[in-house]
Design an enzyme around this catalytic site. Structure first.
Site, PDB file in Angstrom:
ATOM      1  N   GLY A   1      14.062 -20.498 -38.190  1.00  0.00           N
ATOM      2  CA  GLY A   1      13.868 -21.873 -38.648  1.00  0.00           C
ATOM      3  C   GLY A   1      12.880 -21.968 -39.805  1.00  0.00           C
TER       4      GLY A   1
ATOM      5  N   GLU B   1      14.935 -21.327 -42.754  1.00  0.00           N
ATOM      6  CA  GLU B   1      15.807 -22.510 -42.913  1.00  0.00           C
ATOM      7  C   GLU B   1      15.041 -23.698 -43.485  1.00  0.00           C
ATOM      8  OE1 GLU B   1      17.111 -22.215 -38.791  1.00  0.00           O
ATOM      9  OE2 GLU B   1      19.167 -22.045 -39.489  1.00  0.00           O
TER      10      GLU B   1
ATOM     11  N   ALA C   1      11.635 -21.472 -35.202  1.00  0.00           N
ATOM     12  CA  ALA C   1      11.502 -22.503 -34.160  1.00  0.00           C
ATOM     13  C   ALA C   1      10.674 -21.896 -33.039  1.00  0.00           C
ATOM     14  CB  ALA C   1      12.887 -22.899 -33.670  1.00  0.00           C
TER      15      ALA C   1
HETATM   16  N1  CO8 Z   1       7.915 -19.062 -31.382  1.00  0.00           N
HETATM   17  C1  CO8 Z   1       6.851 -19.115 -30.554  1.00  0.00           C
HETATM   18  N2  CO8 Z   1       5.797 -18.288 -30.669  1.00  0.00           N
HETATM   19  C2  CO8 Z   1       5.819 -17.385 -31.656  1.00  0.00           C
HETATM   20  C3  CO8 Z   1       6.892 -17.287 -32.566  1.00  0.00           C
HETATM   21  C4  CO8 Z   1       7.968 -18.187 -32.396  1.00  0.00           C
HETATM   22  N3  CO8 Z   1       9.039 -18.212 -33.230  1.00  0.00           N
HETATM   23  N4  CO8 Z   1       6.633 -16.291 -33.438  1.00  0.00           N
HETATM   24  C5  CO8 Z   1       5.434 -15.805 -33.100  1.00  0.00           C
HETATM   25  N5  CO8 Z   1       4.930 -16.458 -32.032  1.00  0.00           N
HETATM   26  C6  CO8 Z   1       3.659 -16.236 -31.353  1.00  0.00           C
HETATM   27  C7  CO8 Z   1       3.708 -14.977 -30.484  1.00  0.00           C
HETATM   28  O1  CO8 Z   1       4.303 -15.269 -29.240  1.00  0.00           O
HETATM   29  C8  CO8 Z   1       2.223 -14.656 -30.380  1.00  0.00           C
HETATM   30  O2  CO8 Z   1       1.649 -15.527 -29.455  1.00  0.00           O
HETATM   31  P1  CO8 Z   1       0.710 -14.922 -28.277  1.00  0.00           P
HETATM   32  O3  CO8 Z   1      -0.471 -14.373 -28.998  1.00  0.00           O
HETATM   33  O4  CO8 Z   1       0.389 -16.115 -27.429  1.00  0.00           O
HETATM   34  O5  CO8 Z   1       1.492 -13.869 -27.596  1.00  0.00           O
HETATM   35  C9  CO8 Z   1       1.687 -15.061 -31.756  1.00  0.00           C
HETATM   36  O6  CO8 Z   1       2.642 -15.968 -32.306  1.00  0.00           O
HETATM   37  C10 CO8 Z   1       1.563 -13.883 -32.708  1.00  0.00           C
HETATM   38  O7  CO8 Z   1       2.826 -13.245 -32.769  1.00  0.00           O
HETATM   39  P2  CO8 Z   1       2.980 -11.648 -32.613  1.00  0.00           P
HETATM   40  O8  CO8 Z   1       1.945 -11.102 -31.689  1.00  0.00           O
HETATM   41  O9  CO8 Z   1       4.405 -11.366 -32.271  1.00  0.00           O
HETATM   42  O10 CO8 Z   1       2.620 -11.209 -34.106  1.00  0.00           O
HETATM   43  P3  CO8 Z   1       3.129  -9.912 -34.868  1.00  0.00           P
HETATM   44  O11 CO8 Z   1       2.336  -9.881 -36.143  1.00  0.00           O
HETATM   45  O12 CO8 Z   1       3.105  -8.731 -33.993  1.00  0.00           O
HETATM   46  O13 CO8 Z   1       4.692 -10.190 -35.220  1.00  0.00           O
HETATM   47  C11 CO8 Z   1       6.529 -11.537 -35.988  1.00  0.00           C
HETATM   48  C12 CO8 Z   1       5.018 -11.210 -36.102  1.00  0.00           C
HETATM   49  C13 CO8 Z   1       7.339 -10.357 -36.492  1.00  0.00           C
HETATM   50  C14 CO8 Z   1       6.792 -12.765 -36.861  1.00  0.00           C
HETATM   51  C15 CO8 Z   1       6.893 -11.836 -34.519  1.00  0.00           C
HETATM   52  O14 CO8 Z   1       5.971 -12.784 -34.006  1.00  0.00           O
HETATM   53  C16 CO8 Z   1       8.263 -12.380 -34.318  1.00  0.00           C
HETATM   54  O15 CO8 Z   1       9.215 -11.634 -34.352  1.00  0.00           O
HETATM   55  N6  CO8 Z   1       8.395 -13.705 -34.072  1.00  0.00           N
HETATM   56  C17 CO8 Z   1       9.659 -14.330 -33.767  1.00  0.00           C
HETATM   57  C18 CO8 Z   1      10.496 -14.503 -35.018  1.00  0.00           C
HETATM   58  C19 CO8 Z   1      11.823 -15.115 -34.652  1.00  0.00           C
HETATM   59  O16 CO8 Z   1      12.591 -14.590 -33.890  1.00  0.00           O
HETATM   60  N7  CO8 Z   1      12.123 -16.293 -35.223  1.00  0.00           N
HETATM   61  C20 CO8 Z   1      13.340 -17.016 -34.974  1.00  0.00           C
HETATM   62  C21 CO8 Z   1      13.122 -17.999 -33.871  1.00  0.00           C
HETATM   63  S1  CO8 Z   1      14.639 -18.795 -33.384  1.00  0.00           S
HETATM   64  C22 CO8 Z   1      14.864 -19.976 -34.586  1.00  0.00           C
HETATM   65  O17 CO8 Z   1      14.066 -20.156 -35.462  1.00  0.00           O
HETATM   66  C23 CO8 Z   1      16.096 -20.796 -34.473  1.00  0.00           C
HETATM   67  C24 CO8 Z   1      16.012 -22.012 -35.362  1.00  0.00           C
HETATM   68  C25 CO8 Z   1      17.075 -22.964 -34.927  1.00  0.00           C
HETATM   69  C26 CO8 Z   1      16.810 -24.370 -35.506  1.00  0.00           C
HETATM   70  C27 CO8 Z   1      17.830 -25.296 -34.963  1.00  0.00           C
HETATM   71  C28 CO8 Z   1      17.629 -26.695 -35.539  1.00  0.00           C
HETATM   72  C29 CO8 Z   1      18.759 -27.609 -35.148  1.00  0.00           C
END
Ligand code: CO8
Length: 283
Positions: free
Chosen positions: A134, A137, A91
């Site tokens: 998400g 999921e 998400a």
């Molecule tokens: N949300 C928003 N932006 C994101 C997300 C995200 N989940 N993941 C990555 N991005 C963005 C980063 O902020 C970055 O943007 P910017 O260049 O503007 O800073 C860009 O994507 C690239 O990301 P990274 O620089 O971090 O890329 P890396 O290759 O270094 O890392 C990762 C990749 C490991 C995937 C890392 O981006 C990461 O850890 N992302 C977050 C993963 C995460 O925590 N996901 C869970 C989110 S919470 C969730 O999903 C709850 C769901 C609940 C659903 C409920 C329904 C009812």
């Protein structure tokens, strides 16, 4: 490498051309019909700068595309994919960052994520790269998961001070068992495509560049069967997640009986007896 994704990126910014159905202009997804008979709907999540983070607008578009394919009589299966780097990184954290309990609970935040669960046609997730939070999921809401060999699955919400909210604690546990699901949810650690295959989360693993075409091929195989009977089979399997064994086998038996009300059941058995290929009409 990436050839199919490049082709997809050039394909129609507008939903399903020539389907005669509602056409939407999509911002965060690319939609196309695939397969020799154009009977597989393909939805590619396309928010590369955010690793396909599932913002509200993206999920709304996915729901619109699913609805279009669901109504399209030509389509017999749907494939959802992302990019080679990310199926979806979860998400949108930036969208959630300043939310309060009041607006989440009061506004039933992200309730529209469940739409995919009510789609009758089979949905295949083709997962390359990250399927996190998400994203994992969303893949688990699909009926079949195929993975590229560099895919990574995880529920890292704990690292953000929250927990999975779109079925992660439930579907992951049913798919991989309690110990691995607990470990993933409590530590935030990811598993590889191969580990996901061994644990039963995904059914097949392919080279990265072959993944989408293999998922479409699986979709074509399904779409060539009776769409009516395929939906019954899907309903019966899904019953096993919600019903007791007695209720589930009863549902199965009733749906089995229902197939005898269709032309396609008659055609399928007649074709077998006459040693020819069945010609299903979805009636
Ligand atoms: N949300 C928003 N932006 C994101 C997300 C995200 N989940 N993941 C990555 N991005 C963005 C980063 O902020 C970055 O943007 P910017 O260049 O503007 O800073 C860009 O994507 C690239 O990301 P990274 O620089 O971090 O890329 P890396 O290759 O270094 O890392 C990762 C990749 C490991 C995937 C890392 O981006 C990461 O850890 N992302 C977050 C993963 C995460 O925590 N996901 C869970 C989110 S919470 C969730 O999903 C709850 C769901 C609940 C659903 C409920 C329904 C009812």
């Amino acid at each position: 490498m990436a050839a199919l994704y490049r082709v997809l990126s050039r394909t129609m910014p507008v939903a399903v051309r020539g389907s005669g159905l509602r056409a939407f202009s999509y911002q965060h997804i690319i939609v196309a019909k695939k397969g020799g008979q154009q009977n597989v709907g393909l939805i590619q999540l396309n928010r590369p700068k955010a690793l396909n983070a599932l913002c509200n607008d993206l999920m709304t578009e996915v729901n619109q595309a699913l609805d279009s394919f669901e109504r399209d009589a030509q389509i017999g299966a749907i494939v959802i994919t992302g990019s080679e780097k990310a199926f979806a990184a979860g998400a949108d954290i930036k969208e959630m960052q300043n939310r309060t309990f009041q607006d989440c609970y009061g506004g039933n935040f992200l309730a529209h994520w469940n739409v995919i669960c009510s789609v009758k046609k089979p949905v295949i997730a083709a997962v390359n790269g990250y399927a996190l939070g998400g994203g994992c999921e969303l893949a688990m809401m699909c009926d079949i998961i195929y993975a590229g060999e560099k895919a990574q699955f995880g529920q890292p919400e704990i690292l953000l001070g929250t927990i999975p909210g779109a079925g992660g604690t439930q579907r992951l546990t049913r798919a991989v068992g309690k110990s691995l699901a607990m470990e993933m949810v409590l530590t935030g650690d990811r598993i590889s495509a191969q580990e996901a295959k061994e644990a039963g989360l995904v059914s097949k693993v392919f080279p990265v560049e072959k993944l989408v075409e293999e998922a479409v091929a699986c979709g074509e195989k399904i779409a060539n069967h009776s769409k009516l009977v395929v939906s019954m089979a899907k309903e019966a399997v899904n019953g096993s997640f919600e019903l007791t064994l007695a209720e589930g086998t009863r549902l199965e038996k009733r749906l089995f009986h229902c197939t005898f009300a269709t032309d396609d059941r008659k055609e399928g058995m007649t074709a077998f007896v006459e040693k020819r290929k069945a010609n299903f009409t979805d009636h």
